[in-house]
Design an enzyme around this catalytic site. Sequence first.
Site, PDB file in Angstrom:
ATOM      1  N   ARG A  37       0.874  -1.176   0.064  1.00  0.00           N
ATOM      2  CA  ARG A  37       0.100   0.026  -0.053  1.00  0.00           C
ATOM      3  C   ARG A  37       0.974   1.160   0.035  1.00  0.00           C
ATOM      4  NH1 ARG A  37      -2.265  -3.524   3.981  1.00  0.00           N
ATOM      5  NH2 ARG A  37      -4.218  -4.209   3.614  1.00  0.00           N
ATOM      6  N   LYS A  77      -2.120  -1.713   7.915  1.00  0.00           N
ATOM      7  CA  LYS A  77      -3.509  -1.736   8.097  1.00  0.00           C
ATOM      8  C   LYS A  77      -4.189  -2.515   9.273  1.00  0.00           C
ATOM      9  CE  LYS A  77      -7.722  -1.096   5.405  1.00  0.00           C
ATOM     10  NZ  LYS A  77      -8.364  -1.130   4.262  1.00  0.00           N
ATOM     11  N   HIS A 134      -2.287   2.747  -6.039  1.00  0.00           N
ATOM     12  CA  HIS A 134      -2.904   1.394  -5.516  1.00  0.00           C
ATOM     13  C   HIS A 134      -3.220   0.456  -6.544  1.00  0.00           C
ATOM     14  CE1 HIS A 134      -4.296  -0.581  -2.125  1.00  0.00           C
ATOM     15  NE2 HIS A 134      -5.331  -1.085  -2.590  1.00  0.00           N
ATOM     16  N   ARG A 166      -0.502  -2.328  -6.688  1.00  0.00           N
ATOM     17  CA  ARG A 166      -0.871  -3.562  -5.694  1.00  0.00           C
ATOM     18  C   ARG A 166      -1.656  -4.483  -6.189  1.00  0.00           C
ATOM     19  NH1 ARG A 166      -1.119  -4.892   0.098  1.00  0.00           N
ATOM     20  NH2 ARG A 166      -3.131  -5.217   0.623  1.00  0.00           N
ATOM     21  N   HIS A 208      -4.207  -9.503   3.852  1.00  0.00           N
ATOM     22  CA  HIS A 208      -5.763  -9.665   4.068  1.00  0.00           C
ATOM     23  C   HIS A 208      -6.018 -10.542   5.155  1.00  0.00           C
ATOM     24  CE1 HIS A 208      -6.246  -8.268  -0.549  1.00  0.00           C
ATOM     25  NE2 HIS A 208      -6.124  -7.576   0.338  1.00  0.00           N
ATOM     26  N   TYR A 267      -9.708 -10.903  -6.981  1.00  0.00           N
ATOM     27  CA  TYR A 267      -8.505 -10.835  -8.138  1.00  0.00           C
ATOM     28  C   TYR A 267      -8.980 -11.911  -9.012  1.00  0.00           C
ATOM     29  CZ  TYR A 267      -6.217  -7.543  -5.305  1.00  0.00           C
ATOM     30  OH  TYR A 267      -6.084  -6.491  -4.564  1.00  0.00           O
TER      31      TYR A 267
END
Length: 364
Positions: free
Chosen positions: A216, A241, A306, A309, A332, A341
């Site tokens: 990120r 995050k 972004h 990524r 994640h 994805y």
Amino acid sequence: MCGMYLKRKNSQYGLFREKDVIYVSLDSSEKHVLVRFSYQPEIYRTIRSIHGSKWIVPGKYWQIPYQEGILSELKDAFPQTLQVDPRLFLQELKKELSIRRYSPKTIKSYIKYNLDFLKFIRKTPEVVDNDDIKQYLYFLAGRGLSVSTLNLVINALKFFYGELLKKKFIYHITRPKRDKKLPVILSVDEVKRLLEAPQNIKHKAILMMIYSSGLRVSEVVKVKMADFDSERGLLHIKGAKGRKDRCTMLSSVALRVLRRYYIEYQPGNWLFPGADPEKHINIRTVQAVFYKAKEKARITKEVSVHSLRHSFATHLLESGIDLRYIQELLGHSSSKTTEIYTHVSKKNLSSIKSPLDSIMESDT
């Protein structure tokens, strides 16, 4: 009422100068409460009796050190005459968020949306009700705010009124459904052109780090020299995050560029320092670097930094890497987040033949 924004504004305070109203605000440092009022002997004596109060001659106001309970003390001393700066109501919210180790970005957002709400509804928090919340959310939705922003507003209000003030009405608010938008992916050729575009070695290194490690933008700016494990080809991402640490891959190509960058720039603690060497590079600077490279590479897709990524994850998936490993590399929490994805990967779609091709081939 905590803010009567009225027709005839006083040039200094933006409020009516009513004789019996005491105006209580917070200074910019949030360390002092400022009290202004039209002179009356009774009010003067009461303000003067408060511990730490001080008359500031240039500004013509009383200054009192901010401490927990000061607002309640003023309310008890002057019932029904206070006009309070909404920021004062949110000091306990800020304190609680800090104690619970919320990120500075989240704290800033929660304070902003609660402050905007109080200014909009013009009530004190203790008398806010469910209809006030709905009215505010309806107003925001009418301004075209995204679903993610509306959900952030709900989280901010829910924390303050639900967690701190123990009001139950906030839990009955229905959250809007998120738009199911797919990320825009850069092709391998587009990524190559983008990474080759910058002439500045620092800019090239930043973009390569983001794509090659799936970072990120908030992560790449905070990478430190101590985060590298070049022998194992790993990069440690700390406090990402959700305050989670993780390890991600370190490309050998990116590492060669980083070594050239290191020789030329000799960075200290931060891998990518800003104008002040003691601070890391600003996120907006990285975004500007990306858009300049995008323009130079003649990429017309609507993409942001972004997107590198997103492209990293999609290209890994198309090369046969298991989705579980991609989830770990991206950090994640849920596999459902990573599964997006699969919808943009051409790996499975490329094996499907369009019926138009079959029809036209048979005619030929």
